[in-house]
Design a protein around this motif. Structure first.
Motif, PDB file in Angstrom:
ATOM      1  N   UNK A   1       0.835  -1.193   0.000  1.00  0.00           N
ATOM      2  CA  UNK A   1       0.000   0.000   0.000  1.00  0.00           C
ATOM      3  C   UNK A   1       0.871   1.245   0.000  1.00  0.00           C
ATOM      4  N   UNK A   2       0.466   2.237  -0.754  1.00  0.00           N
ATOM      5  CA  UNK A   2       1.279   3.448  -0.859  1.00  0.00           C
ATOM      6  C   UNK A   2       0.963   4.405   0.280  1.00  0.00           C
ATOM      7  N   UNK A   3       1.984   5.204   0.632  1.00  0.00           N
ATOM      8  CA  UNK A   3       1.900   6.237   1.645  1.00  0.00           C
ATOM      9  C   UNK A   3       1.598   5.689   3.035  1.00  0.00           C
ATOM     10  N   UNK A   4       2.637   5.351   3.815  1.00  0.00           N
ATOM     11  CA  UNK A   4       2.413   4.934   5.198  1.00  0.00           C
ATOM     12  C   UNK A   4       1.585   5.980   5.937  1.00  0.00           C
ATOM     13  N   UNK A   5       0.650   5.515   6.734  1.00  0.00           N
ATOM     14  CA  UNK A   5      -0.351   6.399   7.319  1.00  0.00           C
ATOM     15  C   UNK A   5       0.253   7.493   8.190  1.00  0.00           C
ATOM     16  N   UNK A   6       1.310   7.156   8.912  1.00  0.00           N
ATOM     17  CA  UNK A   6       1.878   8.111   9.859  1.00  0.00           C
ATOM     18  C   UNK A   6       2.882   9.069   9.212  1.00  0.00           C
ATOM     19  N   UNK A   7       3.160   8.891   7.940  1.00  0.00           N
ATOM     20  CA  UNK A   7       4.173   9.722   7.268  1.00  0.00           C
ATOM     21  C   UNK A   7       3.724  11.173   7.171  1.00  0.00           C
ATOM     22  N   UNK A   8       4.601  12.101   7.514  1.00  0.00           N
ATOM     23  CA  UNK A   8       4.292  13.526   7.412  1.00  0.00           C
ATOM     24  C   UNK A   8       4.678  14.011   6.022  1.00  0.00           C
ATOM     25  N   UNK A   9       3.779  14.776   5.407  1.00  0.00           N
ATOM     26  CA  UNK A   9       3.978  15.197   4.019  1.00  0.00           C
ATOM     27  C   UNK A   9       4.053  16.704   3.912  1.00  0.00           C
ATOM     28  N   UNK A  10       4.570  17.168   2.806  1.00  0.00           N
ATOM     29  CA  UNK A  10       4.652  18.597   2.536  1.00  0.00           C
ATOM     30  C   UNK A  10       3.349  19.102   1.929  1.00  0.00           C
ATOM     31  N   UNK A  11       3.273  20.405   1.771  1.00  0.00           N
ATOM     32  CA  UNK A  11       2.131  21.007   1.079  1.00  0.00           C
ATOM     33  C   UNK A  11       2.070  20.465  -0.352  1.00  0.00           C
ATOM     34  N   UNK A  12       0.872  20.220  -0.877  1.00  0.00           N
ATOM     35  CA  UNK A  12       0.777  19.688  -2.238  1.00  0.00           C
ATOM     36  C   UNK A  12       1.204  20.719  -3.275  1.00  0.00           C
TER      37      UNK A  12
ATOM     38  N   UNK B   1      -5.230  -6.034  -7.169  1.00  0.00           N
ATOM     39  CA  UNK B   1      -4.846  -4.625  -7.289  1.00  0.00           C
ATOM     40  C   UNK B   1      -3.405  -4.485  -6.806  1.00  0.00           C
ATOM     41  N   UNK B   2      -2.503  -3.943  -7.618  1.00  0.00           N
ATOM     42  CA  UNK B   2      -1.100  -3.818  -7.199  1.00  0.00           C
ATOM     43  C   UNK B   2      -0.980  -2.994  -5.920  1.00  0.00           C
ATOM     44  N   UNK B   3      -0.109  -3.383  -4.991  1.00  0.00           N
ATOM     45  CA  UNK B   3       0.014  -2.658  -3.721  1.00  0.00           C
ATOM     46  C   UNK B   3       0.255  -1.162  -3.901  1.00  0.00           C
ATOM     47  N   UNK B   4       1.043  -0.790  -4.928  1.00  0.00           N
ATOM     48  CA  UNK B   4       1.317   0.630  -5.140  1.00  0.00           C
ATOM     49  C   UNK B   4       0.098   1.385  -5.649  1.00  0.00           C
ATOM     50  N   UNK B   5      -0.943   0.668  -6.044  1.00  0.00           N
ATOM     51  CA  UNK B   5      -2.184   1.302  -6.516  1.00  0.00           C
ATOM     52  C   UNK B   5      -3.252   1.352  -5.424  1.00  0.00           C
ATOM     53  N   UNK B   6      -2.934   0.870  -4.231  1.00  0.00           N
ATOM     54  CA  UNK B   6      -3.840   0.979  -3.085  1.00  0.00           C
ATOM     55  C   UNK B   6      -3.393   2.188  -2.266  1.00  0.00           C
ATOM     56  N   UNK B   7      -4.174   3.243  -2.311  1.00  0.00           N
ATOM     57  CA  UNK B   7      -3.800   4.510  -1.686  1.00  0.00           C
ATOM     58  C   UNK B   7      -4.349   4.547  -0.268  1.00  0.00           C
ATOM     59  N   UNK B   8      -3.466   4.446   0.693  1.00  0.00           N
ATOM     60  CA  UNK B   8      -3.866   4.520   2.093  1.00  0.00           C
ATOM     61  C   UNK B   8      -3.680   5.964   2.552  1.00  0.00           C
ATOM     62  N   UNK B   9      -4.770   6.689   2.580  1.00  0.00           N
ATOM     63  CA  UNK B   9      -4.709   8.120   2.893  1.00  0.00           C
ATOM     64  C   UNK B   9      -5.372   8.396   4.232  1.00  0.00           C
ATOM     65  N   UNK B  10      -5.169   9.598   4.724  1.00  0.00           N
ATOM     66  CA  UNK B  10      -5.848  10.047   5.930  1.00  0.00           C
ATOM     67  C   UNK B  10      -6.427  11.432   5.657  1.00  0.00           C
TER      68      UNK B  10
END
Length: 564
Positions: A1-12, A418-427
Motif C-alpha cells: 500500500x502506498x503512503x504509510x499512514x503516519x508519514x508527514x507530508x509537505x504542502x501539495x 490490485x497492485x500494492x502501489x495502486x492501493x492509496x492509504x490516505x488520511x
C-alpha cells in the motif's frame, strides 16, 4: 500500500491541468465526519458533509465538524454538494457549510434531501436542492455524476460515479449487499460491473466492516428476533435506534401491531425523521399504532412501545435521560429495553454506562451482544471481495473507517489483484492526484477537528479541552493576594480556595508562609515591584510544587494579584 499512514507530508504542489485532485476532509481515521472534496480545472465537487460525535476525552463538545479552511476562499468554485444518504455522519455538517454560502446546490435522493431540508429549516437556511435517483446522470461544472443504487441501513442510499477528463472515481458511500432487503432495493452490482467495463480509475470503498469476515447479516433476520422479544415481554418495551434507521423502525412498528401495542416516538429527531419517512412512503405505519408520547400515561405498560434515540449513549438523548431518571419515561423491573444498533467505535463506554444504568433500575436490556437485534449497514470482507472482482479498478482508496479498517480494506483489494502501489492509504488532509490512470498522494494540508460547543463553532481548541479534562480529573485552585501599588508590600492574602480537590482548604494553611516569603523576595527587586504577572507566577510555582509533591495532584491553578 502506498503512503504509510503516519508519514508527514509537505504542502501539495499546484494542481496540474486535466488532473483530478481528491482531498478527504473527514472519515479516514474515524467512523464519522465524512467529507471528500474533488477538484478539476478550478471547480470543486463535495461528496458528503457529516459530523463526528465526541468521545469522553472531549468533554462539553456537542459535535465535531470537518475543517472547512481549504474551502473558505473558494466557495464560489463549489459546483455542488452530493449527499450519498441521510445519516448524520454524512449530512450533519451541511448547515455549518451553508452558513458560509447558502446557495451551494445540494444533490441527493428524495429522502436524503428531505432529512437535510428539515435540519436546515431549524438553522433558518433555505437550500437549493436537486433530487436524483439511481440510473440518473447529472453534470455539475466539469463533473459528470452517475448515481447508483446501494443498499444500506437507510432507504434511498446512493453511490456516485464522478467522471472528468482525468478519469472516473466511483464513491460507494456507505453500502452493503443485502440480497433480500426490506424495501426490495439491492445494491446495483450490474451498474458497478458496467462502470468497471468502462474503466474505474479510482474506487473509493466503505471500510467499516473490512475486518469482519463473510457477509453482513440481512435485515430480514432481525424481524423474528424482535418478534420473540415482543412475544415474551409482559410490560413496557423501549427500543433505542438511530433516528434515521427507517428499516428498524418499520420492524418495530410491525411487531407492535402484531401484539396489539401502541408505539410512541420519543426524541425530537426521531419524531421529525419518521414523520418525513411516513409522509414520503418510506415508512408504512399500521393503522391505529402510533400515539403521541404525551398520551403514554393513559396506556397500560403491556400495551406500550417507546421508540427513542440514544442508542450510542449520547448524554442528552432520550435513552440516557431515561437511565438517569431525568425523563418523563421511566423504566423498572419487568420492562425491556432493546438497543437496536451497533456500537460506533469510541462510544463503548458511553453505551455500557447507559446499559448499566438501565439494568440498575431493574430493566432487562437486549442488545447486539446478547441477541441478534441489529445488523450492520456496511459491507463485510466477503462483499468487498465481490465488489473488487466486479469493478476491477485501476486504483483503490479505502474510505470511511478507523485506520485498522482502512488497512484491512486495502489488503482485500490487494488480494483481488490490485497492485500494492495502486492501493492509496490516505488520511484526512492527504491530497491525492489522479492523472493518466494513476492515483497517488502528493501532499498534505492542515486538517483538524472543528468543535461545536453550544453556540460556538471552532472556538474551542485542544488546549481548552485539555483544561476541561484537568478540571474534571484534578480540580481547581485559586490564589488571591493584594499588594501595595507603591511599595509592593503584601496588604491582604494570600487566600487559597480549592474546588474538586479532595483535601479541605485548611490543608493549604501550611503553604501560606512560603507564598508570603516568595512574594516578599520577588518584590524586593525594585524592577519587579509592579509586575503583577510575575508575582502571580511566583504564587503559581509555590502552590504547584506543594500540591504536586504533597498531594500528588496537578490541578489548574489560577493566581490573582491585585494592586491597591
Amino acid at each position: 500500500m502506498s503512503t504509510p499512514y503516519a508519514q508527514r507530508l509537505n504542502q501539495p504542489p499546484k494542481l496540474r491541468k486535466d488532473t483530478m485532485r481528491i482531498t478527504p476532509l473527514g472519515g479516514l481515521g474515524d467512523v464519522g465526519r465524512n467529507m471528500t472534496v474533488l477538484e478539476y480545472n478550478g471547480r470543486l465537487l463535495i461528496v458528503d458533509c457529516g459530523v463526528l460525535f465526541p468521545e469522553d476525552s472531549q468533554p462539553g463538545v456537542d459535535l465535531i465538524l470537518p475543517d472547512f479552511d481549504m474551502l473558505a476562499d473558494r466557495l464560489d468554485d463549489i459546483a455542488a454538494i452530493v449527499l450519498t444518504h441521510g445519516h448524520e455522519d454524512h449530512i450533519g455538517a451541511v448547515p455549518y457549510l451553508l452558513r458560509m454560502k447558502p446557495d451551494i446546490p445540494l444533490v441527493g435522493s428524495q429522502l436524503t434531501l428531505a432529512f437535510i431540508e428539515a435540519k436546515l429549516k431549524e438553522h433558518r437556511i433555505t437550500p437549493y436542492t436537486l433530487a436524483v435517483k439511481e440510473g440518473q446522470t447529472e453534470t455539475f461544472g466539469p463533473f459528470e455524476c452517475e448515481f447508483v443504487a446501494v443498499n444500506h441501513s437507510i432507504p434511498d442510499a446512493l453511490a456516485v460515479a464522478v467522471t472528468t477528463g482525468a478519469g472516473t472515481v466511483l464513491h460507494t458511500g456507505d453500502f452493503k449487499m443485502d440480497q433480500l432487503p426490506l424495501d426490495g432495493r439491492i445494491t446495483d452490482l450490474r451498474a458497478f460491473a458496467r462502470l468497471g467495463e468502462k474503466g474505474v480509475d479510482l474506487f473509493m470503498t466503505d471500510s467499516t466492516n473490512a475486518e469482519v469476515p463473510g457477509f453482513t447479516v440481512g435485515e430480514q433476520e432481525i424481524g423474528p428476533v424482535l418478534d420473540s422479544v415482543f412475544a415474551r415481554s409482559k410490560q413496557k418495551i423501549v427500543v433505542a435506534s438511530f433516528s434515521s434507521h427507517v428499516h428498524r423502525v418499520q420492524q418495530v412498528l410491525d411487531a407492535a401491531a402484531k401484539y396489539g401495542r401502541k408505539v410512541a416516538f420519543v426524541g425530537r429527531s426521531m419524531v421529525r425523521n419518521m414523520g418525513i419517512a411516513a409522509e414520503m412512503g418510506y415508512l408504512e405505519v399500521p393503522p391505529n399504532t402510533l400515539v403521541d408520547v404525551k398520551k403514554i400515561d393513559d396506556l397500560p405498560d403491556d400495551k406500550m412501545v417507546l421508540m427513542c434515540t440514544g442508542s450510542q449513549g449520547e448524554p442528552m438523548a432520550a435513552l440516557s435521560r431515561i437511565a438517569n431518571r431525568d425523563h418523563r419515561v421511566s423504566v423498572g423491573p419487568g420492562d425491556v429495553v432493546i438497543l437496536a444498533s451497533s456500537l460506533i467505535p469510541g462510544n463503548e463506554n458511553s453505551v455500557f454506562r447507559v446499559v448499566n444504568g438501565l439494568m440498575a433500575l431493574g430493566a432487562e436490556v437486549v442488545h447486539k451482544g446478547n441477541a441478534k437485534v441489529h445488523t450492520s449497514g456496511h459491507a463485510s470482507a466477503g462483499e468487498l471481495l465481490y465488489c473488487y472482482n466486479i469493478v476491477r479498478p485501476k486504483n483503490v482508496m479505502p474510505i470511511h473507517g478507523e485506520v485498522r479498517h482502512l488497512i484491512a480494506n486495502g489488503k482485500i483489494a490487494e488480494a483481488t489483484g490490485v497492485p500494492p502501489e495502486r492501493v492509496v492509504l490516505a488520511k484526512d488532509g492527504h491530497v491525492v492526484d489522479l492523472k493518466d490512470g494513476k492515483a497517488k498522494v502528493v501532499g498534505e494540508i492542515p486538517n483538524g477537528y472543528v468543535y461545536v460547543d453550544g453556540s460556538s463553532v471552532g472556538e474551542i481548541s485542544e488546549a481548552d479541552l485539555k483544561d476541561r479534562r484537568i478540571l474534571g480529573d484534578e480540580g481547581f485552585i485559586s490564589i488571591f493576594a493584594v499588594v501595595n501599588s507603591e511599595t509592593g508590600a503584601l496588604i491582604a492574602g494570600p487566600e487559597i480556595h480549592a474546588r474538586g480537590v479532595a483535601e479541605d482548604d485548611q490543608v493549604f494553611e501550611k503553604i501560606r508562609p512560603d507564598i508570603v516569603k516568595a512574594l516578599e523576595q520577588a518584590v524586593a527587586d525594585q524592577s519587579n515591584r509592579r509586575d503583577t504577572h510575575q508575582l502571580q507566577q511566583v504564587m503559581r510555582r509555590v502552590v504547584g510544587r506543594y500540591v504536586s509533591q504533597r498531594l500528588r495532584r496537578k490541578p489548574i491553578i489560577i493566581p490573582v494579584v491585585v494592586e491597591a
